[in-house]
Design a protein around this motif. Structure first.
Motif, PDB file in Angstrom:
ATOM      1  N   SER A   1      -7.014   0.343  -1.861  1.00 21.64           N
ATOM      2  CA  SER A   1      -6.012   0.840  -0.998  1.00 21.64           C
ATOM      3  C   SER A   1      -4.931  -0.020  -0.651  1.00 21.64           C
ATOM      4  O   SER A   1      -4.010   0.366  -0.042  1.00 21.64           O
TER       5      SER A   1
ATOM      6  N   HIS B   1      -2.551   7.550   0.116  1.00 22.25           N
ATOM      7  CA  HIS B   1      -2.967   7.284  -1.289  1.00 22.25           C
ATOM      8  C   HIS B   1      -3.794   6.157  -1.788  1.00 22.25           C
ATOM      9  O   HIS B   1      -3.535   5.100  -1.206  1.00 22.25           O
ATOM     10  N   SER B   2      -4.774   6.285  -2.618  1.00 27.24           N
ATOM     11  CA  SER B   2      -5.297   4.977  -3.012  1.00 27.24           C
ATOM     12  C   SER B   2      -5.247   5.025  -4.427  1.00 27.24           C
ATOM     13  O   SER B   2      -4.380   5.754  -5.158  1.00 27.24           O
TER      14      SER B   2
ATOM     15  N   GLU C   1     -11.307   0.850  -7.549  1.00 24.51           N
ATOM     16  CA  GLU C   1     -10.578   1.485  -6.635  1.00 24.51           C
ATOM     17  C   GLU C   1     -10.260   0.331  -5.404  1.00 24.51           C
ATOM     18  O   GLU C   1     -11.029  -0.471  -5.060  1.00 24.51           O
TER      19      GLU C   1
ATOM     20  N   TYR D   1       0.814  -1.235   0.057  1.00 25.16           N
ATOM     21  CA  TYR D   1      -0.145  -0.145  -0.034  1.00 25.16           C
ATOM     22  C   TYR D   1       0.881   1.375  -0.150  1.00 25.16           C
ATOM     23  O   TYR D   1       2.316   1.326   0.160  1.00 25.16           O
TER      24      TYR D   1
END
Length: 616
Positions: A251, A233-234, A249, A229
């Motif tokens: 993460s 931020h994603s 999406e 990860y």
């Protein structure tokens, strides 16, 4: 006279094909494979397998439609080798797939071998040695197939490739004897000494604010999965294992050995700080954790080279607290629907068992893959009409012969308490069921009752299942995959933890043997390599080219342990035997030294003989 719509379409397709032919290139790499010295973690310098005197190895970069030629010379001097282009379908070029004794002979020191095939895919792949566990010694790197027609091509400004790997300070040849041995009856995998990011540590990816970057993530490890990860931020997942996905999406990712993810990450608009790129080892895979083993690592998205590079702020105590995105939920961008009911179902169960020599082995349905005396593809090509008879491929290669275009369903149950990333050569498969899933419940069954697949009681299969070429089997759980046998060839299905493959966790699927004989041609140079290696290239699994149904002399797996023995019993037996041998050795040494006569006069104590007296 006006052209019909069909004529116009045919004309357009012909122009498109001509355009692609004009655009396609021949990309050639010359690899001289030798030993070089490296110290990637700064802790220990060791020999690694380099190419053209360099390590890390050169990435291979091509465009979809290119012809790739790799001329490889084995300059190692003491080790056979090969190259597998992981994830490449090799449709019509099965002999270029790379696993030794499956589709080719091992390449001995002093020999050359040319891989030559057309890239018909797109996406993120890698290449590695596929001969007797040599890629943990550093023989592994990315293979990127660029595609300017991808749906996300205009969504990013720049791209980076990131490899993650585990790193050992010992050579495989020094690790293997104690791994598969009586002294390790539980089969505990060797513990790495560190974990690398692009073959190094503490590295930065320079980025510019506001831009979007395409990150290609590849786990090129021999053993350990990692969580990934980026702090604060994603990102959007757009590809897994060469399959474009609908932008999704996420993460955090769990990236097992051999898996690849491609993600889009949009940068912040500020350059005030740099952000940790965090990788966390799946420590549940480790039988023991040395006190000096670092389990989490920080690298950086570098917005500002002059700003601080902070260490990651980990808010977890153990890796099971992490909840990554579940790849089972990804939808392919092409929305390929669920394949129809299978023509053939293959039921397999993974076991880890101690065999008669006291060592631990891996197996499917009590068969531990044992390499044949003739590469299996060469058996297909030399067996004539008997190529459709699985008998000729031996009793210990666990070969299944598939008919052309069959829909194949593979049900894999895990009789082991560890997880396993399984890879199928020559294909991407649909993932239609798995339990338990990623997250909090992934390890629920590791220490409890197993959760086998029940065909009469399962969740609804996805309408558009995720596709990939490497998928993780949960501890004591199961998965179900489907694929179409539309690629005639000999394809390895195996656990990509290299230690488990060395223990025998693999099997062969031979698709349409008669069509293989029609379509696949082996270059003369490949047979010359067999001659140099002293390996037969005609005959059945036993090397018999006269009677293909006679398997006398075939390589066999180690025999079964007599009933009643367990791994714990083996440990006790080993230590008892060791103690007995030590005791006998002491008695022998003592006996050989003789016994003093009671009448022998003891030496007098003087300054000159004090040392002699102490020795007595």
């Amino acid at each position: 006279m006006a052209n019909s719509p069909g004529d116009v379409l045919a004309y357009f397709l012909a122009l498109l094909f001509l355009f692609q032919c004009v655009q396609a290139r021949t990309v050639t790499y010359d690899f001289n494979v030798t030993w070089v010295m490296a110290n990637p973690d700064g802790l220990f310098e060791r020999e690694v397998i380099g190419i053209n005197g360099q390590w890390p190895l050169p990435p291979i970069e091509v465009d979809q439609g290119d012809r790739l030629i790799v001329n490889m010379y084995n300059g190692l001097g003491d080790k056979d080798t090969s190259i597998h282009f992981h994830g490449m379908f090799q449709n019509g070029t099965n002999g270029m797939d790379g696993p030794a004794m499956v589709t080719q002979c091992p390449i001995p020191p002093g020999s050359s071998f040319t891989y030559n095939f057309t890239i018909e895919q797109h996406g993120t792949y890698w290449y590695h040695c596929h001969t007797d566990g040599c890629y943990p010694d550093g023989y592994r790197q990315s293979l990127i197939v660029h595609d300017n027609s991808s749906y996300f091509y205009d969504m990013y400004d720049e791209e980076y490739t990131i490899t993650m790997s585990d790193w050992y300070h010992k050579l495989v040849k020094d690790i293997m004897p104690s791994f598969i041995s009586q002294s390790n009856p539980t089969g505990a995998e060797p513990i790495p000494q560190s974990f690398l990011f692009n073959d190094t540590l503490n590295s930065s990816l320079p980025v510019q604010p506001g831009k979007t970057y395409l990150l290609r993530l590849i786990n090129i490890s021999a053993f350990v999965a990692q969580y990934f990860y980026i702090e604060d931020h994603s990102f959007k997942i757009v590809e897994i294992d060469g399959v474009y996905t609908e932008p999704t999406e996420a993460s955090m990712l769990y990236i097992a050995v051999a898996q690849r993810y491609t993600i889009l990450v949009t940068m912040k608009n500020s350059t005030d700080q740099n952000y940790p790129i965090v990788t966390v080892v799946d420590s549940v895979l480790l039988d023991s954790i040395p006190s000096n083993l670092q389990l989490n690592y920080t690298n950086w998205l570098e917005y500002n080279a002059s700003a601080a590079h902070p260490q990651a702020d980990l808010k977890v105590s153990v890796c099971t607290d992490l909840t990554p995105f579940d790849d089972f939920n990804l939808v392919p961008y092409d929305r390929m629907p669920l394949l129809p009911d299978p023509d053939l179902t293959i039921d397999l169960t993974v076991y880890m068992k101690v065999l008669d020599n006291g060592a631990d082995y891996s197996m499917f349905n009590n068969i531990s893959y044992t390499k044949p005396k003739v590469p299996t593809l060469y058996t297909v090509l030399s067996a004539g009409d008997l190529a459709t008879d699985a008998t000729v491929y031996g009793d210990y290669t666990h070969t299944v012969v598939l008919e052309h275009n069959q829909v194949v369903q593979l049900v894999l149950n895990n009789g082991d308490t560890g997880s396993h990333p399984f890879h199928l050569h020559g294909h991407q498969f649909q993932v239609i069921d798995r339990a338990p899933g990623y997250g909090a419940h992934f390890y629920d069954y590791a220490s409890g009752d197993p959760l086998p697949y029940d065909p009469s009681n399962h969740t609804t299969f996805p309408e558009y299942p995720a596709r990939r070429d490497t998928f993780v089997l949960p501890p004591q759980g199961h998965f179900v995959i489907r694929f179409v046998a539309d690629n005639p060839g000999v394809w390895f299905f195996h656990c990509h933890i290299d230690w488990h493959l060395a223990q025998g966790l693999g099997m062969l699927m031979i698709e349409a043997p008669s069509i293989i004989q029609e379509r696949v041609t082996i270059p003369d140079g490949h047979y010359e390599v067999c001659k140099a290696a002293g390996v037969d290239f005609e005959g059945n699994a036993a090397g018999n080219a006269i009677d293909f149904l006679d398997l006398a002399g075939q390589n066999k797996q180690v025999g079964w342990l007599p009933a009643g023995f367990t791994a714990r019993g083996i440990v006790a037996m080993v230590f008892s035997c060791a103690s007995a041998f030590l005791g006998m050795a002491f008695i022998s040494v003592y006996g050989a030294s003789g016994i003093k006569s009671q009448k022998q006069k003891e030496p007098e104590m003087t300054e000159g003989n004090e040392a002699s007296h102490e020795e007595l």
